[in-house]
Design an enzyme around this catalytic site. Structure first.
Site, short mmCIF file in Angstrom:
data_model
loop_
_atom_site.label_atom_id
_atom_site.label_comp_id
_atom_site.label_asym_id
_atom_site.label_seq_id
_atom_site.Cartn_x
_atom_site.Cartn_y
_atom_site.Cartn_z
N ASN A 120 0.76 -1.51 0.38
CA ASN A 120 0.09 0.26 0.63
C ASN A 120 0.89 1.13 0.28
O ASN A 120 1.57 1.73 0.91
CB ASN A 120 -0.80 0.14 0.83
CG ASN A 120 -1.95 1.52 1.10
OD1 ASN A 120 -1.29 2.13 0.24
ND2 ASN A 120 -2.27 1.39 2.40
N LYS A 129 0.11 4.01 -0.27
CA LYS A 129 -0.65 4.58 0.35
C LYS A 129 -0.28 6.45 -0.39
O LYS A 129 -0.56 6.50 -1.69
CB LYS A 129 -0.55 5.97 1.76
CG LYS A 129 -0.40 4.50 2.91
CD LYS A 129 0.11 4.44 4.34
CE LYS A 129 -0.42 3.40 4.86
NZ LYS A 129 0.24 3.28 6.46
N HIS A 148 -9.71 1.21 5.39
CA HIS A 148 -8.30 1.56 6.12
C HIS A 148 -8.68 2.42 7.34
O HIS A 148 -9.15 3.65 7.14
CB HIS A 148 -7.80 2.03 4.97
CG HIS A 148 -5.90 1.72 5.88
ND1 HIS A 148 -5.08 3.07 6.67
CD2 HIS A 148 -5.45 1.09 4.75
CE1 HIS A 148 -4.64 2.94 6.70
NE2 HIS A 148 -4.18 1.61 5.93
N GLU A 204 -6.08 5.07 7.95
CA GLU A 204 -6.14 6.43 7.55
C GLU A 204 -7.56 6.67 7.55
O GLU A 204 -8.15 7.82 7.05
CB GLU A 204 -5.39 6.26 6.95
CG GLU A 204 -3.83 6.17 7.44
CD GLU A 204 -2.14 5.34 6.81
OE1 GLU A 204 -2.49 5.75 5.41
OE2 GLU A 204 -1.72 4.87 7.65
N GLU A 215 -5.07 -4.49 10.64
CA GLU A 215 -4.29 -3.89 11.13
C GLU A 215 -4.07 -3.18 12.31
O GLU A 215 -4.87 -1.68 12.32
CB GLU A 215 -4.10 -3.22 10.17
CG GLU A 215 -4.24 -3.32 8.89
CD GLU A 215 -3.30 -1.90 7.39
OE1 GLU A 215 -2.12 -2.36 7.13
OE2 GLU A 215 -3.81 -1.92 7.24
N GLY A 223 3.32 2.47 10.77
CA GLY A 223 4.15 4.02 10.19
C GLY A 223 4.79 4.13 12.05
O GLY A 223 5.40 5.16 12.04
N SER A 246 4.00 -2.30 10.53
CA SER A 246 4.75 -2.08 11.18
C SER A 246 5.78 -3.88 10.16
O SER A 246 6.98 -4.40 10.34
CB SER A 246 5.81 -2.09 12.33
OG SER A 246 5.53 -0.72 12.42
#
Ligand code: 13P
Length: 229
Positions: free
Chosen positions: A6, A8, A88, A90, A157, A163, A194
């Protein structure tokens, strides 16, 4: 194993081309059973050739129309994109995608027969409350989602591992995946947060982990291919 990259909001069209060229050279020796997915930014979507599937990180649940700033099915059809990431963390957090909106998007792309990588994950304050709280939070992210959909892949996740360089522990991944697998039955279940060359062997060996969804460590073709090979 499934290895999904991904990107991003990273990479350009030009750098994605270079990335795919470099990755293709490495993938010639990958195990036939392993599957690779790449989710570049929308501006870099194209009909790339190679032993991988290109997916989109997000799209609006419409064929086309007046949805300023969004892309819909028409734009994905141009490149034969049939795979999408939905839910996701985010997007849930920064783009304020509620569970209701996520469920509408899921239903639309399910109707279109897309392969959906559906993401769930808890924030740190929930993890700190204990496993019961974690499972309650994660299961609520299946509200309105058809978990029996044939083209569904789930990605767990934990937000606190995304991250941060600190992946969840083997114990945390193992217990969470075991519990999730009971809910989603035979659907593939990826871990994300990660994941990187240094911990991929350990993560891949955990029962109930069918693959990884990789952010930072996927941005470099060399690092991503090290995880796969
Ligand atoms: P990192 O691998 O950078 O932690 O990101 C994980 C992720 O969010 C993939 O979707």
């Amino acid at each position: 194993m499934i290895y999904a990259a991904n990107f991003k909001t990273n990479h350009t069209r030009k750098s994605t081309y270079a990335y795919i060229k470099a990755l293709n050279e490495k993938l010639s020796v990958k195990k036939p059973d392993d599957k690779v997915y790449i989710f570049p930014p929308s501006t870099a979507l194209d009909r790339y050739k190679g032993d991988f599937t290109i997916g989109v990180q997000n799209a609006y649940p419409a064929y086309n129309g007046a949805y300023t700033g969004e892309i819909g099915l028409e734009q994905l059809d141009e490149f034969d994109i049939k795979t999408i990431l939905i839910g996701h963390s985010e997007r849930r957090e920064y783009m304020a995608e509620t569970q209701e909106k996520v469920a509408v998007k899921f239903a639309f792309f399910q109707e279109q027969g897309f392969e959906i990588i559906y993401c769930i994950g808890e924030p740190l304050e929930i993890r700190e409350k204990g496993f019961e709280a974690v499972m309650k939070y994660l299961l609520a992210q299946f509200n309105g989602i058809d978990i029996h959909y044939e083209n569904l892949i789930v990605a767990y996740e934990p937000i606190w591992a995304i991250g941060t360089g600190r992946s969840a522990t083997v114990e945390e991944i193992s217990t969470t995946h075991r519990a999730l697998k009971k809910v989603i039955n035979s659907k593939p279940l990826l871990y994300g947060g990660s994941a990187k060359p240094a911990n991929i062997k350990e993560i891949a060996s955990i029962a109930g982990v069918d693959g990884v969804l990789v952010g930072s460590a996927s941005l470099n073709a060399e690092s991503f291919s090290q995880m796969i090979l």
